[in-house]
Design a protein around this motif. Sequence first.
Motif, PDB file in Angstrom:
ATOM      1  N   ASP A 151      -4.923   6.193 -12.133  1.00 23.78           N
ATOM      2  CA  ASP A 151      -4.819   5.937 -10.786  1.00 23.78           C
ATOM      3  C   ASP A 151      -5.675   4.629 -10.647  1.00 23.78           C
ATOM      4  O   ASP A 151      -5.331   3.755  -9.757  1.00 23.78           O
ATOM      5  CB  ASP A 151      -5.530   6.935 -10.058  1.00 23.78           C
ATOM      6  CG  ASP A 151      -5.337   6.747  -8.490  1.00 23.78           C
ATOM      7  OD1 ASP A 151      -4.378   5.845  -8.064  1.00 23.78           O
ATOM      8  OD2 ASP A 151      -6.218   7.085  -7.867  1.00 23.78           O
TER       9      ASP A 151
ATOM     10  N   ASP B  85       0.829   4.226  -2.781  1.00 20.49           N
ATOM     11  CA  ASP B  85       0.879   5.690  -2.334  1.00 20.49           C
ATOM     12  C   ASP B  85       1.875   6.561  -2.755  1.00 20.49           C
ATOM     13  O   ASP B  85       1.809   7.615  -3.404  1.00 20.49           O
ATOM     14  CB  ASP B  85       0.943   5.447  -0.888  1.00 20.49           C
ATOM     15  CG  ASP B  85      -0.811   5.247  -0.391  1.00 20.49           C
ATOM     16  OD1 ASP B  85      -1.705   5.129  -1.207  1.00 20.49           O
ATOM     17  OD2 ASP B  85      -0.819   4.731   0.706  1.00 20.49           O
ATOM     18  N   SER B  86       3.189   5.782  -2.839  1.00 17.46           N
ATOM     19  CA  SER B  86       4.358   6.466  -3.290  1.00 17.46           C
ATOM     20  C   SER B  86       4.412   7.067  -4.798  1.00 17.46           C
ATOM     21  O   SER B  86       4.706   8.023  -5.324  1.00 17.46           O
ATOM     22  CB  SER B  86       5.621   6.091  -2.954  1.00 17.46           C
ATOM     23  OG  SER B  86       5.752   5.896  -1.576  1.00 17.46           O
TER      24      SER B  86
ATOM     25  N   ASP C 203       0.956  -1.217  -0.011  1.00 18.60           N
ATOM     26  CA  ASP C 203       0.093   0.068   0.036  1.00 18.60           C
ATOM     27  C   ASP C 203       0.726   1.388   0.046  1.00 18.60           C
ATOM     28  O   ASP C 203       0.683   2.399  -0.578  1.00 18.60           O
ATOM     29  CB  ASP C 203      -0.916  -0.075   1.039  1.00 18.60           C
ATOM     30  CG  ASP C 203      -2.047  -1.136   0.852  1.00 18.60           C
ATOM     31  OD1 ASP C 203      -2.137  -1.736  -0.008  1.00 18.60           O
ATOM     32  OD2 ASP C 203      -2.491  -1.699   2.354  1.00 18.60           O
ATOM     33  N   GLN C 204       2.067   1.143   0.848  1.00 17.94           N
ATOM     34  CA  GLN C 204       3.003   2.480   0.922  1.00 17.94           C
ATOM     35  C   GLN C 204       3.539   2.539  -0.543  1.00 17.94           C
ATOM     36  O   GLN C 204       3.675   3.688  -1.018  1.00 17.94           O
ATOM     37  CB  GLN C 204       3.952   2.408   1.907  1.00 17.94           C
ATOM     38  CG  GLN C 204       4.969   3.261   1.900  1.00 17.94           C
ATOM     39  CD  GLN C 204       4.298   4.640   2.226  1.00 17.94           C
ATOM     40  OE1 GLN C 204       3.595   4.888   3.289  1.00 17.94           O
ATOM     41  NE2 GLN C 204       4.340   5.624   1.381  1.00 17.94           N
TER      42      GLN C 204
ATOM     43  N   ARG D 221       1.592   7.061  -6.726  1.00 13.56           N
ATOM     44  CA  ARG D 221       0.529   7.857  -6.939  1.00 13.56           C
ATOM     45  C   ARG D 221       1.163   9.305  -6.424  1.00 13.56           C
ATOM     46  O   ARG D 221       0.751  10.110  -7.333  1.00 13.56           O
ATOM     47  CB  ARG D 221      -0.620   7.519  -6.237  1.00 13.56           C
ATOM     48  CG  ARG D 221      -1.670   8.585  -6.376  1.00 13.56           C
ATOM     49  CD  ARG D 221      -2.821   8.329  -5.577  1.00 13.56           C
ATOM     50  NE  ARG D 221      -3.489   6.871  -5.739  1.00 13.56           N
ATOM     51  CZ  ARG D 221      -3.236   5.883  -4.879  1.00 13.56           C
ATOM     52  NH1 ARG D 221      -2.870   6.174  -3.606  1.00 13.56           N
ATOM     53  NH2 ARG D 221      -3.739   4.734  -5.000  1.00 13.56           N
ATOM     54  N   THR D 222       1.712   9.466  -5.628  1.00 15.70           N
ATOM     55  CA  THR D 222       2.149  10.933  -5.137  1.00 15.70           C
ATOM     56  C   THR D 222       3.359  11.430  -6.061  1.00 15.70           C
ATOM     57  O   THR D 222       3.327  12.624  -6.299  1.00 15.70           O
ATOM     58  CB  THR D 222       2.698  10.732  -3.646  1.00 15.70           C
ATOM     59  OG1 THR D 222       1.934  10.415  -2.795  1.00 15.70           O
ATOM     60  CG2 THR D 222       3.474  12.137  -3.153  1.00 15.70           C
TER      61      THR D 222
ATOM     62  N   LYS E 244      -4.017   0.868  -9.401  1.00 17.82           N
ATOM     63  CA  LYS E 244      -4.705   0.127  -8.155  1.00 17.82           C
ATOM     64  C   LYS E 244      -4.891  -1.262  -8.603  1.00 17.82           C
ATOM     65  O   LYS E 244      -4.794  -2.434  -8.045  1.00 17.82           O
ATOM     66  CB  LYS E 244      -6.015   0.464  -7.968  1.00 17.82           C
ATOM     67  CG  LYS E 244      -5.835   2.079  -7.132  1.00 17.82           C
ATOM     68  CD  LYS E 244      -7.170   2.730  -6.708  1.00 17.82           C
ATOM     69  CE  LYS E 244      -6.965   3.984  -5.953  1.00 17.82           C
ATOM     70  NZ  LYS E 244      -8.505   4.635  -5.884  1.00 17.82           N
TER      71      LYS E 244
END
Length: 293
Positions: free
Chosen positions: A90, A77-78, A73-74, A80-81, A94
């Motif tokens: 996006d 998120d990284s 998950d991290q 995506r950021t 996923k």
Amino acid sequence: MARWRARSREVAASARGLQARAETRFPVITHITERMVVVNIFDSATRLAAQCFLTAVPLLFVVASFAPAGVRDQLVDSVRTMFGLSGQADEQLKDVFNGSGEDDIRNAVGVAGAVIVLLSATAVSRAMQRLCRRAWQIPRSGTRIAIWRWFAWIAAWMVLLIVQGPVREGFGAGLWLGIPLTLLFQTGAWWWSQHLLLGAMIRWPPLLPGALLTAAAITALSLGARVYMPIALNRSLEAYGSTGSVFVILSWLIVLCVAVAVGITTGAALAQEPYMARRLGSPLPGRPREERP
């Protein structure tokens, strides 16, 4: 015809004169240009980008499939950021990293397959090592290769990718803190990368200019990625499907690798200029220190 030949000789003589004056007035620019020609910047960057796409990206999927859910998950998120992904891009991210296909990937790859993917990923380490050696004009003959450095570099950059998201966001404080932290983080990463892949043949101080230039370029490109990548990916996905995203990602990898190649090469050339060399203790071109195991 004779007049044209005479005119060509005059133009050639004028060009040589301009080159001589440029070398006298701007020796640093001349040396940097010559070093980039020796390194063959675009060829080296393209090879590095291709190795990243063909070997490092599959390793990323394997690591995500075997990693705990929190790490996966991290990682999502990284990514995506870093790229500011939204919309269809996006959603595809996923779908790629969600846990539904985790068991399928593990069964298809297996432990032996994961090891093969890891071994293949060392191609990226070797390509980066060749780039650093060319930038510092280190001959390949007579040097020993410590294979563990390739794996250590890959592992470190996997960890860097996972934590890049929180760093970019300033650990929740926003870009006003995230940008300086990213610059500092990237500087440390590229400083250490050169030292590791060069086998500690070059002392730490001479490696700093290249690390600073590379970190500045990567940080600037990462800010541009937040604007460019979501638009480019969503358009390519809408027009060409998953195939379109492949070309967008590969093109962006080439841009990043060109920035890395230019930063490291320019830093090496600057560090070996007489003024900087005296203060940083840089080795003369082609005469590095003895490699450490």
